[in-house]
Design a protein around this motif. Structure first.
Motif, mmCIF file in Angstrom:
data_model
loop_
_atom_site.group_PDB
_atom_site.id
_atom_site.type_symbol
_atom_site.label_atom_id
_atom_site.label_comp_id
_atom_site.label_asym_id
_atom_site.label_seq_id
_atom_site.Cartn_x
_atom_site.Cartn_y
_atom_site.Cartn_z
ATOM 1 N N GLY A 202 112.858 47.500 -34.472
ATOM 2 C CA GLY A 202 112.507 46.617 -33.353
ATOM 3 C C GLY A 202 113.326 46.912 -32.104
ATOM 4 N N ARG A 203 114.461 47.569 -32.252
ATOM 5 C CA ARG A 203 115.295 47.894 -31.087
ATOM 6 C C ARG A 203 114.779 49.140 -30.363
ATOM 7 N N GLY A 204 113.975 49.930 -31.068
ATOM 8 C CA GLY A 204 113.469 51.158 -30.451
ATOM 9 C C GLY A 204 111.989 51.051 -30.121
ATOM 10 N N VAL A 205 111.452 52.177 -29.599
ATOM 11 C CA VAL A 205 110.004 52.305 -29.421
ATOM 12 C C VAL A 205 109.618 53.599 -30.138
ATOM 13 N N ASN A 206 108.816 53.487 -31.171
ATOM 14 C CA ASN A 206 108.498 54.650 -32.004
ATOM 15 C C ASN A 206 107.396 55.506 -31.358
ATOM 16 N N ALA A 207 107.792 56.642 -30.780
ATOM 17 C CA ALA A 207 106.854 57.491 -30.029
ATOM 18 C C ALA A 207 105.746 58.032 -30.929
ATOM 19 N N VAL A 208 106.059 58.300 -32.195
ATOM 20 C CA VAL A 208 105.045 58.843 -33.105
ATOM 21 C C VAL A 208 103.955 57.793 -33.377
ATOM 22 N N VAL A 209 104.394 56.554 -33.569
ATOM 23 C CA VAL A 209 103.417 55.474 -33.794
ATOM 24 C C VAL A 209 102.588 55.238 -32.533
ATOM 25 N N LYS A 210 103.258 55.247 -31.371
ATOM 26 C CA LYS A 210 102.529 55.043 -30.093
ATOM 27 C C LYS A 210 101.520 56.185 -29.881
ATOM 28 N N GLY A 211 101.945 57.393 -30.217
ATOM 29 C CA GLY A 211 101.065 58.555 -30.056
ATOM 30 C C GLY A 211 99.837 58.423 -30.940
ATOM 31 N N ALA A 212 100.059 57.992 -32.198
ATOM 32 C CA ALA A 212 98.938 57.831 -33.130
ATOM 33 C C ALA A 212 97.965 56.767 -32.610
ATOM 34 N N GLU A 213 98.514 55.686 -32.072
ATOM 35 C CA GLU A 213 97.643 54.623 -31.528
ATOM 36 C C GLU A 213 96.867 55.134 -30.310
ATOM 37 N N LEU A 214 97.547 55.949 -29.504
ATOM 38 C CA LEU A 214 96.888 56.483 -28.304
ATOM 39 C C LEU A 214 95.737 57.428 -28.689
ATOM 40 N N ILE A 215 95.956 58.231 -29.739
ATOM 41 C CA ILE A 215 94.880 59.126 -30.212
ATOM 42 C C ILE A 215 93.641 58.313 -30.570
ATOM 43 N N THR A 216 93.841 57.272 -31.354
ATOM 44 C CA THR A 216 92.716 56.420 -31.765
ATOM 45 C C THR A 216 92.031 55.824 -30.537
ATOM 46 N N TYR A 217 92.835 55.363 -29.592
ATOM 47 C CA TYR A 217 92.278 54.735 -28.393
ATOM 48 C C TYR A 217 91.438 55.730 -27.588
ATOM 49 N N LEU A 218 92.001 56.928 -27.395
ATOM 50 C CA LEU A 218 91.288 57.955 -26.614
ATOM 51 C C LEU A 218 89.928 58.275 -27.239
ATOM 52 N N LEU A 219 89.928 58.497 -28.552
ATOM 53 C CA LEU A 219 88.690 58.883 -29.231
ATOM 54 C C LEU A 219 87.643 57.774 -29.143
ATOM 55 N N GLN A 220 88.105 56.525 -29.129
ATOM 56 C CA GLN A 220 87.151 55.404 -29.095
ATOM 57 C C GLN A 220 86.634 55.115 -27.687
ATOM 58 N N HIS A 221 87.443 55.390 -26.666
ATOM 59 C CA HIS A 221 87.092 54.895 -25.327
ATOM 60 C C HIS A 221 86.719 55.959 -24.309
ATOM 61 N N TYR A 222 86.868 57.224 -24.647
ATOM 62 C CA TYR A 222 86.549 58.271 -23.662
ATOM 63 C C TYR A 222 85.031 58.330 -23.478
ATOM 64 N N ARG A 223 84.555 58.055 -22.272
ATOM 65 C CA ARG A 223 83.116 58.166 -21.964
ATOM 66 C C ARG A 223 82.885 59.542 -21.349
ATOM 67 N N LEU A 224 82.074 60.347 -22.019
ATOM 68 C CA LEU A 224 81.964 61.759 -21.635
ATOM 69 C C LEU A 224 80.611 62.082 -21.016
ATOM 70 N N PRO A 225 80.594 63.005 -20.032
ATOM 71 C CA PRO A 225 79.325 63.393 -19.401
ATOM 72 C C PRO A 225 78.401 64.151 -20.366
ATOM 73 N N LYS A 226 77.109 64.126 -20.048
ATOM 74 C CA LYS A 226 76.105 64.823 -20.870
ATOM 75 C C LYS A 226 75.323 65.785 -19.988
ATOM 76 N N HIS A 227 74.741 66.814 -20.619
ATOM 77 C CA HIS A 227 73.931 67.781 -19.870
ATOM 78 C C HIS A 227 72.776 68.237 -20.764
ATOM 79 N N ASP A 228 71.562 68.270 -20.192
ATOM 80 C CA ASP A 228 70.369 68.605 -20.990
ATOM 81 C C ASP A 228 70.479 69.976 -21.650
ATOM 82 N N LEU A 229 70.952 70.972 -20.908
ATOM 83 C CA LEU A 229 70.971 72.334 -21.452
ATOM 84 C C LEU A 229 72.335 72.737 -21.989
ATOM 85 N N LEU A 230 73.401 72.318 -21.327
ATOM 86 C CA LEU A 230 74.737 72.762 -21.764
ATOM 87 C C LEU A 230 75.271 71.924 -22.922
#
Ligand SMILES: [Zn+2]
Length: 387
Positions: A202-230
């Motif tokens: 509780g005295r620290g901030v666990n960067a590995v745990v924060k990183g894991a949470e950020l990965i999950t967040y990115l994958l769930q919330h990234y809205r990506l462009p689409k292209h008919d041919l590409l």
């Protein structure tokens, strides 16, 4: 006689076998460049040149009254890994790969020595037929594609006086017509925490745990462009790197996330970085003490040649004459040297033998019939553009 009468499948198969039998991982292309240069000379190309990086360039001279065409591809290949007999170049029954015809097997067959052989023999057919061309035809094999994006083709474009009005990139398209591909950005996100005794997290901030949470967040919330041919853009986690040495029990204070973001032509480096910053900001409303900063670590350009562009039209006309139909338009999933040619203002279309699905796999092979069809389509396209 028809130009196709000057195309003999067994010559192309034989040459492809010799290319596959000459190993050429990135940086070791000298021998294969010499094999190609010798063949070009034997086939009476007007000029043949091998430069300091082992770009091999053969030219047919036109009379200068019509457009010129560059046909190019890379001459290095991925490492063979556990592939059996990778440099045999043997002809075998294709049924084990789900192909109902004989195939040519070996490392680099589909990616992309078969296409190089077809390009050389398409140009050679012009010579054999005594065709008078209006524009130049340039066939080029480029080194250093697999390991260091585009080093070879860029060196050629900068040093070898290669100028063309149009280009064909011969990476495998399964004989379909490809109009480009997405670009790839690699983004490194550095996540910072605060070290503390592991007995008192509780005295620290666990960067590995924060990183894991950020990965999950990115994958769930990234809205990506689409292209008919590409195709649709994608985001993929490439790596998650921690720096803890763990001599003492401490809460880790740093980690790095590597992300691959496929993008469309027109999207800029700054835009993509800005998206990451915005997503991190958004994530901070849900992940407490998140401290993360993105930076761009790699950038492979995208390209798109619109269907109405002349080279796409001409290739489809040629394909129709050879195969009976112009073919559906599509795009590569991965990146190619073609993007760097297109980036120099040379409209570029993709057409090549073999299925890109087998590139870099232990099942690297090419249907024999593709070698004949691709050579004919290249030859007919040369006539449509430079004839
Ligand atoms: Zn390739």
């Amino acid at each position: 006689m028809n130009i196709f009468d000057y195309i003999k499948l067994e010559d192309i198969v034989n040459f492809t076998q010799r290319l596959v039998q000459t190993p050429s991982e990135s940086g070791q292309e000298k021998a294969v460049a010499q094999v190609i240069a010798r063949e070009m000379k034997r086939l009476a190309f007007d000029e043949v040149q091998v430069d300091a990086l082992n770009n091999v360039i053969g030219r047919l001279k036109g009379d200068g009254t019509g457009p010129s065409l560059l046909l190019n591809g890379h001459i290095d290949h991925a490492e063979p890994g556990a592939m059996p007999e990778p440099y045999s170049g043997k002809i075998m029954d294709g049924s084990r790969f789900g192909v109902p015809e004989p195939v040519l097997y070996g490392r680099g067959a589909v990616d992309m020595k078969g296409a190089i052989a077809c390009m050389v023999y398409a140009a050679a057919a012009m010579k054999k037929a005594g065709m008078k061309l209006k524009g130049d035809v340039i066939v080029a094999g480029n080194p250093f594609e697999e390991e260091s994006a585009a080093q070879g083709v860029l060196y050629m474009l900068d040093h070898d006086n290669v100028k063309a009005d149009y280009a064909i990139c011969g990476e495998a398209t399964n004989l379909n017509v490809y109009v480009g591909h997405r670009g790839n950005a690699e983004v490194k996100i550095t996540v910072k925490g605060r070290m503390s005794h592991a007995s008192n997290p509780g005295r620290g901030v666990n960067a590995v745990v924060k990183g894991a949470e950020l990965i999950t967040y990115l994958l769930q919330h990234y809205r990506l462009p689409k292209h008919d041919l590409l195709g649709d853009c994608t985001v993929t986690i490439l790596d998650f790197v921690t720096h803890t040495t763990r001599k003492a029990p401490v809460v880790p204070d740093c980690c790095e996330i590597y992300v691959d973001r496929r993008f469309l032509p027109g999207e800029t480096q700054e835009q993509i970085l800005q998206e990451f910053r915005a997503l991190i900001k958004q994530a901070q409303t849900q992940i407490s003490d998140l401290d993360a900063e993105p930076e761009l670590t790699k950038w492979g350009i995208a390209f798109y040649t619109p269907p109405e562009e002349l080279i796409v039209q001409k290739l489809r006309v040629a394909r129709r004459k050879v195969m009976g139909e112009g073919g559906e338009l599509a795009a590569w999933v991965f990146g190619t040297d073609g993007a760097f040619v297109a980036d120099r203002g040379i409209p570029t279309v993709g057409f090549g033998p073999g299925d890109e699905y087998f590139a870099h796999t232990p099942e690297d092979h090419l249907p024999i019939s593709h070698l004949e069809i691709a050579t004919k389509v290249y030859a007919q396209t040369i006539l449509e553009v430079c004839g």
